[in-house]
Structures are given as structure tokens and as C-alpha cells.
Enzyme design. Structure first.
Site, short mmCIF file in Angstrom:
data_model
loop_
_atom_site.label_atom_id
_atom_site.label_comp_id
_atom_site.label_asym_id
_atom_site.label_seq_id
_atom_site.Cartn_x
_atom_site.Cartn_y
_atom_site.Cartn_z
N GLU A 130 -3.47 3.62 -1.00
CA GLU A 130 -4.10 2.49 -1.74
C GLU A 130 -3.05 1.30 -1.49
O GLU A 130 -3.79 0.31 -0.90
CB GLU A 130 -3.97 2.61 -3.29
CG GLU A 130 -4.35 1.21 -4.01
CD GLU A 130 -3.37 1.02 -5.27
OE1 GLU A 130 -2.81 0.01 -5.10
OE2 GLU A 130 -3.16 1.74 -5.89
N GLU A 203 5.79 1.01 2.12
CA GLU A 203 5.04 0.90 1.04
C GLU A 203 5.29 2.44 0.15
O GLU A 203 5.21 2.63 -1.10
CB GLU A 203 3.53 0.83 1.45
CG GLU A 203 3.21 -0.57 1.66
CD GLU A 203 3.33 -1.68 0.63
OE1 GLU A 203 3.27 -1.51 -0.35
OE2 GLU A 203 3.70 -2.81 1.19
ZN LIG Z 1 1.13 0.82 -7.00
#
Ligand SMILES: [Zn+2]
Length: 1059
Positions: A130, A203
């Protein structure tokens, strides 16, 4: 962002103050959600309506590769009058993608795409994905297009969520061009992301030298998701909720943590991430949703052309199988960290009992069980409240209490937190006994009526984010192939429910018997704190790290070092975002829409502001009373006074009957303390209490009668119930710290900068949290209870009151009569009171008589307090809390709202966030968030959130100031910051809230227009000027606060106060 559980963070609202008034807080108890939005200008539209256009679609019709769905037995174009919308359901021919469009006269249009993501391990693969898909895509290969679009758009909402079994990407905007731009970026991100290895490192997780430039420094784990999840699991409520779901549904995807467990995240590989994307982010596994008044055809065309036409159908195989029911109950025990305020209380155990319920796609059964759950646990008249909360054994319900419909099979959970370990069995016995009693006695008819009334008022109450509410509401059911349209037909569900009750008065009792008493799929989960928990977590992380590092060859190590440098280089490179679509400053509306207001005096004295609005048959009443006569020593107790005022009984009603009346007649009644900064002077403010409530038109006299009773004869005698309320709110405050630590840090840092800041700290900062904790632990609570009538004398009368009413034009004359009667009933205080501070200034709010064209009638005079003796000073505070991450706020006293510098600083804050701090604090530093903001009271704040660093972040703050002073930004950067600021300034305002700025803060539309023009006019030079004038050391007073673990560097520095 990772989302588990469903509790709205109401403490955030409490700290934010201002626009989001407490009304919603009361509503979150009922899980039906729909607060409805008509959008600001929707009702003025003429011509063919969105719903009419939608109704013209026919079954089988071909539009841009979609067919108006024929797969379902009911009609595919469905009017849902109770929510004023028309649903069109489609499926995409060549990929099988599903599509739902909800046409409604709302300008705040929303898009979302959702994928069924069902991981089978806790590496957090859907969560890392995501994040990573938002780091650049085929058509938009620049770094981080998602964050960049925040500055190139007038979006009213942009985000992404990872739930247990789906991932959702929603955005909303009122501008059609913007909608197309954002849609293009979202589609490309979801279906054609770059998924570069360095993005995964940044990330997800990575091994990196503490100082990436120095290979002699030790290797550590870094990464945004890694740190985010470490932060999430500092929250004991989240630990409990997570285990509850994992243990109750152990057979498939619900046994793992979709967000990722910090110790499992480092097992995820880049290859696995790419593989997960290929199988899950495919149109055949996607559900598209659009909402609002923009035409459907345009959406379909764009989605087909830019994404779906490039795929073939696949079998995604992502379905979650049914959970095999147990033949006997199970029990588990877990541990967590000590209470975040570490008061050494022995009562820190949580216990909950949970039952598996049927599949959520059975929409009527789900509706019934949802209602049943509210009857069982909501409000002081519910059986579990009486039996558990009022037993005095604990502080509040256990986390996730009630109906949870976010997994394929729903579950119901009930229990207590804040109990002594040895009381676990007592709590379980009470739960069993209560279930028996309910089966025997059933529910009072009035309570069922009150609940159905609540659904009715929620269907009418209009919020500005209705599209978002709807997409969240249907996501789970739709995700498991349930029918989202059936779910939205609340009117017919209510009718069917009434019919069932009529045919069988035992209807609900039989459900309780079936699902609770005779259900062997029952889990008892208990959780106790372990003082060594934080150390154990740290130790396990160290072990994991050691294991990883030990397995590295010298060549691996060299690669890690080089990649660390490469990542740093990439992060420091100037970024070219020119591939991204953008709106221009000229796309922003040049002027503020005017809100017509009328002021009149009730009973010849009390000013009332009337605002006629399309409120859909609901009346919104507010009253504000000034606190300037209140003695200083009572001030800290004002929040407590407010939180219990409508919950202890009044007049002839005891607290149970009062709660019943409030539920039957209103959508909620609440009081909250407010500190309202003056628009022109930093040391001037108004303090007071805001009373707010709303009801259906027909119930207005009853609601106003309730207010009269609360004002004239509030009850401050129920000691036991008072104790219950105090414990609950202390617990809620304490539980809220991990989610809003940066807000607490900022409030604290402002304390020594302005008188407003000082008062904010008293009302809603760490001081308040600690005070509530102390009160909750008192053995004799009566001295506190006795203070409340003293506050009452200063607050509950019309001496310094003003009121406001938002209602439909047809309802206004009745509204006027009702408020007149209320004011006469309440009357003036019996004794004349002198202000405690002599320097009260009377300030007229803008009205027709002093140049405001949209306000008619007499002037409202506000009594402001000034404190010319206030000396801003520097202060640094470190609150020691057992978290593995930090929350920081550095605050600077700047300029008030009306000052042109305020506009420049507002743009500057956004500019610094987007162009400097985001990279420094999130990308390089690994914090979950960080940035700068300017608040209405003229305080400029630099903050970080869930930050693994501390003093380094403070250096980043000062580097950000140097960066601003040097003026190394372009006109394009400034324009982007303006767009971003205006997307907030022009966020839609619900009919219930229009005119509120004028009512509370005396801000007229003319003043807002002036401010708007100042924002448009901000230049490069202005930005450098304000940076020099306010932000540098020695220019203006700074305050600093940090919430976080022990810190050797800070401990050595005598300029810090450690609490
Ligand atoms: Zn998150």
C-alpha cells in the site's frame, strides 16, 4: 496507513477544538455510520439531477466496456430514497471488475478502488505494498506522486488504508478537472506502480548503518512501515484487538497481522512484494466505487481506457473461506506494556469475552445483530453497562466492545479494562449472568425505539464526508461478495426489523440465546501488563537484528552500505514532478461564498444567530457562555464539568432516565470547553463552554426543555455514577496518547508562548491527562464532585450567553420561539459577578451595522480577556513515557489571524512540509509523519509523529528554518503550497456548521475574504521576510516538548525539564 478496529479517535477532536464539534463523538456509538452530506452548494443546483441521470441507465446497456450489471437478481439501478441516492451497479466485461456508482446531489465527489488482500503471514506485505505503490508509477515515475498531488490538487481527502482483508485507495474533490487528475494518478499507482527496490527499502524495511555515511556505526532496522507498526503496538488497546481477531478467527488470513509485526516485517523480500502485487492488484480482484454528482460515463471511460482495457481476466483466488466453528470455548492470556502514564496502579488487567457471529454478507442478520449489540452495550441503560461498568471493577469496556463486522464472519465482544488481575473471573461470571438475564427479561420497548430513532436521525444528519463514510460502510461486505446495495437500504431493514419484532416478541431474546448462550465458538482473552514488556520487545528486536547481521557476508555488508548511500543520494536529489497533472492557482475560487446570518435578541437580551440551511429536517442548537468570571482554581475542572454535565441527571430525571430522553429525542447533547483566540491580538482570547445538540424538527420543544432542566437543576449528587464517568474519561485520555502524542507535545510547547496556549494546556494537554488520572485514583472523590456546583454558578445562566440555530427556513419561526422560551426559563444569575481579571475587553462581532453585508440584526458583544502582563518565554519539556518512538513539537509565537504575516506563515508552513520536512523526517528519518503548521491562534508548530529519532529531528527543524530563510524554493513550489492551503480553507462545510466561525470567533465572511486575498498575494519575498522575522533563534519565543522514552542526550542537557 494501517487500520484495525473501528474506534474513532475522539480525543483527536477534543484536542483540535474548533470546527468538528462534539456532536459526532456522541454518534460514534451507533455503528450505522451514515451521517449524510449534501455538499456546500448542492442544493442550489438546477437542471437534471445526478440521481435522475443515473436512473436513466438500463440493464444490459454498454458504456465504455462496462455492462450495467446483469449478474444479480434484483434491479441493477436502485433508488435509495432514505439516503437520497441512486445506485448503479456494473461489471467490467473483459476483466470482471466490479463497479458501484452512487449518484447523489453532493459536490464532494469520491472515488475509491479496493482490492481483496488476504495475506497468510505477518510480514505486512499488503501494508508495505500500500505504501510502495504510492512511490511512483509508469506514467508518473517521479518519486512519491501521492504526496506531491497533495500540493497540486484541491482534494478534500486523499489516503490509503490497509484493513485485515482489503486495501482501499480513496480520494474526494469538488472540482471536476481535479477528479480526473487524481483518478489518473490513483489508477496508474494501483495498476502500474514502479515498485523499485529502493522504494521497498524506504517504505518497508532495510538494514542500514546508524549513520548511513559511516560504515563503522552499527547496522539497524529502518523503514516507514517498520516504525509505523512499532508505534501501533505501543498502544495496549491495539495489542488486545489484534490478538482478539487473530485468536477468534485462527483458520486463515485473520490469524496474521496484515499491517505487519515488527519482528516479521524484516522477513519480507522485494520479490514477494512484487508477486503479491501481481496477484492481488488486478482488475479481476478489484471493486471500484464512485460517489457524487459528477456524471458516471466520464468515470467509466477513463477507468476503462487508462487501466482496465490493458488487462485480461484472471482467477484471483483471494476469497476467505468460512471459519470452522469450534466445539468448545477457548481461553488465552497475553501481556502488554505498563500503562503509558506509569502510575503503578495494580488495576491494569483487561478481559474480554467474544463470540463468533454469522457471515456479514447476510445483511439483515448483520443489521439485527448490530442493533442487538447496541442494545446490549450502549449507554447507561444497557444491561452490560449496568452490570460491568457500574460494578466498579474496572475503568471502561475492553477494546472492540460490541459488534465487529470487519471480517468475513462478524463477532461480538464484551469485557472490562482497568481491573485487578484477581477479578478476571468475577467479570466473566457477570457476563454469563447478564446474558441469562437478557434472555429472560428482554429489552424495554423505549430503548428499541430510541435506537431506531437514532438511525432515523443519522440518516438525516448531513456530514461533509458522506462519500467516504459510504465507501467504508460497504467495503467489508462487498469484499466478501455481499450486496452493497442491500446494505444501504436502511429504510427497508428498519421496516423488516419492526415486522420481526411484531410477529415474535421474543425475536431478540432468541438471538441472544442462539449467538451468545449456546455458542461454543467463544473466546476469553485476558491481558496483563508486564513491566519488562518494553525491554523484552527491544531484546527480541536486537536478537532479530543480530540474526540478520550474522548471516551477512562481507559482500552483503558492502552492498548494504552502498545502497544506504544510494537511498540517501536519491532522497537528497531535487525532485522533478512535472510529469504529474496539476491544477493552477487560477482554478481556485476567488471569493468566499457568503453565508446569510440573522441576529436577534431573545428575551430582549440574549443574542441568537439564525442560519437558514437545507438541514434535511434537523435542527442544530448551540449556546456559548463565557467563563471570564470563573476563579482560577476551578479552571482545571471545567473539562470534567463539561464531560459529566449531560450525564448525571437533571430536574426530576435520574441519570438513566435522562440518557433515555436524550436518545429518544435528540441526536446527542454535549458540552465542551473552548479557548477562542482573538483574530487581531495574540494575548487576547475568549474562554467559555459550548453547548451543542441536534434533533429532528418534531422534537425541538423536547430538546430545549431538556436543556432548560440541565441549566436550572443539574444533578451533581450521584457519587457512584460520577466515579464511573471519571474513570472512563481518564482511561480514554490515557489510551489516546499513542495516537495523538504530537498534539499533546504541541499543546505543551505552546504553554509558555501565549495565554491561549497556557489555557489549552490546562483544558486539553498533558496537565489535564494527569489531573484526570489523579482524580480517577482518589479514594474519596466527593471534594471534586463538590466543585462542580461552583462552576455551575459561573456557567449555567444567560448572563454571558449567546445562542445559534441552524435549521430549514420553514422551521425558523418555531426555532425562534423555542430559544426564546429556553432563555426565559434559564434567566440571569442571581448574584452579580465580577470578572476575575480586570482586563476584560468587550468586542462587537461584525454585523450589518459595522460593514458586514451578510449579517443582519443587532451586534453580538464578546467579552474577551487580555493579559498585557503575559511574558512569553522559552521552555523545553520531556515527558517520559514507555514508548519506543518519540512525538515532538517545537512551537513559535508568530502573528494573529488578521495580520498579513499570518497568511504568509500559513503558506510557508505548507511549503516547508512539502519541500523539506517530509523528506527529512519521514523519508530519511523514518518517522511516520512530520511537518509544519500554523494554527488560528498564531502559533507556528514544527512536529514529528512516531519518530525513531529525537535530537536529530530537532536539528532537522532548525535546518528547515535555514532552508526557508535562504529562499531556495520556486514560484511553482509556492503555487503548490497555495493549492494545498486552499484545499483546506475551502473544505466543504456541513449545513449544521455554517456560520459557526462567526458565532464562535466573530469571523465574518468579509474578514475571511480579506484573509483569502492575503493568501493569494503571498510572494517569494514575503515568505523569506516572515522566516527571518519570526522563525530564527532569538527572533520570537520558542517552546519545545517531547513525549517519549528515556533519552541520554536530553537527560544531560540542563535546559530540559523532565517530567
Ligand atoms: Zn501505513
Amino acid at each position: 496507513m494501517w487500520r484495525c478496529g473501528r474506534r474513532l479517535p475522539c480525543f483527536l477532536r477534543r484536542l483540535n477544538g474548533g470546527r468538528t464539534v462534539v456532536l459526532q463523538e456522541q454518534l460514534t456509538l451507533v455503528p450505522f455510520l451514515p451521517w449524510i452530506s449534501a455538499g456546500p452548494r448542492a442544493w442550489r443546483r438546477t437542471g437534471t439531477s445526478a440521481c435522475e441521470r443515473a436512473r436513466q441507465h438500463e440493464v444490459g446497456e454498454q458504456i465504455h466496456g462496462f455492462t450495467v450489471s446483469q449478474y444479480f437478481l434484483f434491479i441493477q439501478v436502485t433508488a435509495i430514497p432514505e439516503l437520497s441516492l441512486t445506485a448503479v451497479k456494473l461489471s467490467h466485461d473483459s476483466t470482471g471488475a466490479e463497479y458501484l456508482h452512487l449518484a447523489r446531489e453532493d459536490t464532494n465527489n469520491l472515488f475509491s478502488v479496493q482490492f481483496r488482500t488476504t495475506p497468510m503471514d505477518s510480514t505486512g506485505v499488503p501494508h508495505v505494498l500500500e505504501h510502495t505503490v504510492l512511490c511512483g508509477s509508469r506514467k508518473y515515475p517521479c518519486r512519491d506522486p501521492f504526496f506531491k498531488m497533495l500540493n497540486r490538487s484541491l482534494s478534500t481527502f486523499m489516503n490509503a488504508f490497509t484493513a485485515s482483508d482489503y486495501t482501499l485507495y480513496p480520494f474526494s474533490t469538488q472540482n471536476p478537472k481535479d477528479f480526473q487528475n487524481l483518478l489518473s494518478v490513483y489508477l496508474d499507482a494501483a495498476f502500474f506502480p514502479c515498485l523499485r527496490e529502493l522504494d521497498f527499502w524506504q517504505e518497508g524495511w532495510r538494514l542500514e548503518h546508524e549513520n548511513p555515511k559511516d560504515p563503522q556505526t552499527p547496522l539497524t532496522f529502518k523503514g516507514v512501515v517498520f516504525n509505523e507498526m512499532k508505534g501501533v503496538f505501543t498502544d495496549n488497546e491495539k495489542i488486545f484487538s489484534q490478538h482478539l481477531q487473530n485468536r477468534l478467527l485462527p483458520d486463515h488470513t485473520y490469524s496474521v497481522i496484515s499491517g505487519g509485526h515488527p519482528l516479521c516485517i524484516p522477513d519480507l523480500t522485494w520479490e514477494q512484494l512484487k508477486q503479491f502485487h501481481a496477484t492481488h492488484y488486478h482488475p479481476s480482484n478489484a471493486r471500484f466505487f464512485t460517489y457524487g454528482n459528477f456524471p458516471l460515463e466520464q468515470h467509466l471511460k477513463q477507468i476503462h481506457e487508462e487501466a482496465l482495457s490493458k488487462f485480461e481476466k484472471i482467477e484471483p483466488n483471494t476469497a476467505v473461506p468460512a471459519q470452522k466453528p469450534w466445539d468448545k470455548p477457548r481461553e488465552f492470556h497475553i501481556t502488554c506494556g505498563p500503562d503509558s502514564l506509569a502510575a503503578g496502579s495494580s488495576k491494569q488487567t483487561t478481559v474480554g469475552v467474544s463470540f463468533l457471529l454469522p457471515d456479514i454478507t447476510d445483511t439483515f442478520e448483520a443489521f439485527t445483530l448490530n442493533l442487538l449489540s447496541s442494545l446490549l452495550i450502549s449507554g447507561p441503560n444497557s444491561p452490560f453497562y449496568k452490570a460491568l461498568i457500574e460494578s466498579g471493577l474496572g475503568t471502561d469496556f475492553s477494546p472492540d466492545v460490541g459488534y465487529n463486522g470487519y471480517t468475513r464472519e462478524a463477532y461480538f465482544s464484551v469485557g472490562l479494562q482497568g481491573i485487578a488481575e484477581q477479578d478476571t473471573h468475577a467479570v466473566r461470571d457477570i457476563i454469563d449472568r447478564t446474558i441469562e438475564e437478557v434472555i429472560e427479561k428482554g429489552f424495554e420497548e423505549d430503548r428499541i425505539e430510541a435506537l431506531l430513532h437514532k438511525i432515523e436521525i443519522q440518516m438525516k444528519h448531513q456530514s461533509v464526508s458522506f462519500g467516504l463514510t459510504l465507501t467504508s460502510y460497504i467495503a467489508s461486505c462487498w469484499n466478501h461478495d455481499g450486496d452493497p446495495v442491500e446494505l444501504l437500504k436502511l429504510g427497508s431493514q428498519v421496516a423488516r426489523f419492526r415486522q420481526c419484532l411484531k410477529e415474535n416478541p421474543q425475536f431478540l431474546q432468541e438471538k441472544v440465546k442462539q449467538y451468545f448462550k449456546n455458542n461454543p465458538h467463544k473466546l476469553t482473552l485476558s491481558m496483563t501488563p508486564d513491566d519488562k514488556y518494553p525491554e523484552k520487545q527491544a531484546w527480541m528486536e536486537t536478537e532479530k537484528l543480530k540474526q540478520k547481521v550474522d548471516s551477512l557476508s562481507p559482500k552483503d555488508k558492502q552492498q548494504i552500505y552502498e545502497k544506504g548511500l544510494e537511498l540517501q543520494t536519491q532522497q537528497s536529489q531535487p525532485q522533478d514532478a512535472s510529469c504529474l497533472p496539476a491544477l493552477k492557482v487560477s482554478d481556485i475560487e476567488p471569493s468566499v461564498p457568503l453565508t446569510e446570518l440573522e441576529v436577534a435578541l431573545a428575551a430582549g437580551k440574549t443574542p441568537v444567530q439564525y442560519c437558514a440551511q437545507p438541514t434535511n429536517g434537523v435542527v442544530y442548537f448551540r449556546a456559548f457562555t463565557s467563563l471570564h468570571t470563573l476563579p482560577e482554581e476551578l479552571r482545571p475542572y471545567v473539562p470534567l464539568f463539561c464531560s459529566v454535565l449531560t450525564k448525571l441527571g437533571c430536574g426530576l430525571l435520574d441519570y438513566r432516565r435522562q440518557a433515555q430522553q436524550i436518545e429518544l429525542k435528540t441526536g446527542g447533547m454535549a458540552a465542551s470547553p473552548h479557548v477562542l483566540p482573538d483574530a487581531a491580538h495574540l494575548d487576547t482570547y475568549e474562554q467559555g463552554v459550548l453547548f451543542s445538540s441536534f434533533c429532528l424538527d418534531r422534537n425541538l420543544p423536547d430538546m430545549m426543555h431538556l436543556w432548560s432542566e440541565i441549566f436550572n437543576s443539574p444533578c451533581f449528587e450521584e457519587e457512584e455514577h460520577f466515579r464511573v464517568l471519571v474513570k472512563m474519561s481518564a482511561q480514554e485520555l490515557s489510551n489516546g496518547i499513542p495516537d495523538s502524542g504530537h498534539l499533546y507535545a504541541s499543546v505543551r510547547a505552546t504553554r509558555t508562548l501565549t495565554p491561549t496556549g497556557d489555557l489549552q494546556e490546562t483544558f486539553s494537554g498533558m496537565d489535564q491527562v494527569r489531573l484526570m488520572k489523579r482524580i480517577a485514583e482518589m479514594t474519596d472523590i466527593r471534594p471534586v464532585l463538590r466543585k462542580l456546583p461552583h462552576i455551575q454558578e459561573h456557567v449555567l445562566h444567560c448572563d454571558n450567553m449567546r445562542c445559534s440555530m441552524n435549521a430549514t427556513p420553514q422551521q425558523m419561526s418555531l426555532a425562534e420561539k423555542a430559544v426564546e422560551k429556553f432563555v426565559r426559563n434559564v434567566g440571569q444569575s442571581k448574584t452579580e459577578r465580577k470578572p476575575v481579571r480586570l482586563n476584560v475587553v468587550e468586542k462587537p462581532a461584525p454585523s450589518g451595522s459595522n460593514g458586514s453585508t451578510h449579517v443582519s440584526g443587532p451586534q453580538v458583544i464578546r467579552k474577551l480577556i487580555t493579559d498585557p502582563t503575559f511574558k512569553p518565554c522559552q521552555m523545553k519539556t520531556h515527558f517520559l513515557l514507555p514508548f519506543p518512538v518519540n512525538y515532538m513539537g517545537e512551537c513559535i509565537r508568530t502573528a494573529p489571524y488578521a495580520d498579513p504575516d499570518h497568511a504568509s506563515l500559513k503558506i510557508l508552513a505548507r511549503l516547508m512540509t512539502a519541500k523539506f520536512l517530509h523528506t527529512e523526517i519521514r523519508e530519511k528519518g523514518g518517522a511516520y509523519g512530520g511537518g509544519a503548521r500554523l494554527s488560528r491562534d498564531g502559533v507556528f508548530t514544527l512536529y514529528s509523529y512516531r519518530d525513531p529519532r529525537s535530537t536529530e529531528t530537532l536539528q532537522s527543524f532548525s535546518k528547515a528554518v535555514d532552508w526557508a530563510k535562504a529562499g531556495r524554493f520556486t514560484q511553482q513550489d509556492i503555487d503548490e503550497a497555495k493549492l494545498s492551503v486552499f484545499s483546506v480553507v475551502d473544505a466543504p462545510v456541513a449545513p449544521s456548521d455554517r456560520g459557526l466561525d462567526h458565532f464562535l470567533c466573530g469571523l465574518s465572511d468579509e474578514m475571511k475574504q480579506v484573509h483569502r486575498e492575503q493568501l493569494f498575494a503571498v510572494s517569494h519575498e514575503d515568505l523569506i521576510d516572515v522566516s527571518n522575522k519570526y522563525l530564527g533563534i532569538g527572533k520570537s519565543a520558542h517552546g519545545l516538548a517531547l513525549l517519549g522514552p528515556e533519552n541520554a542526550k536530553i537527560a544531560k542537557d540542563p535546559s530540559w525539564i523532565i517530567k
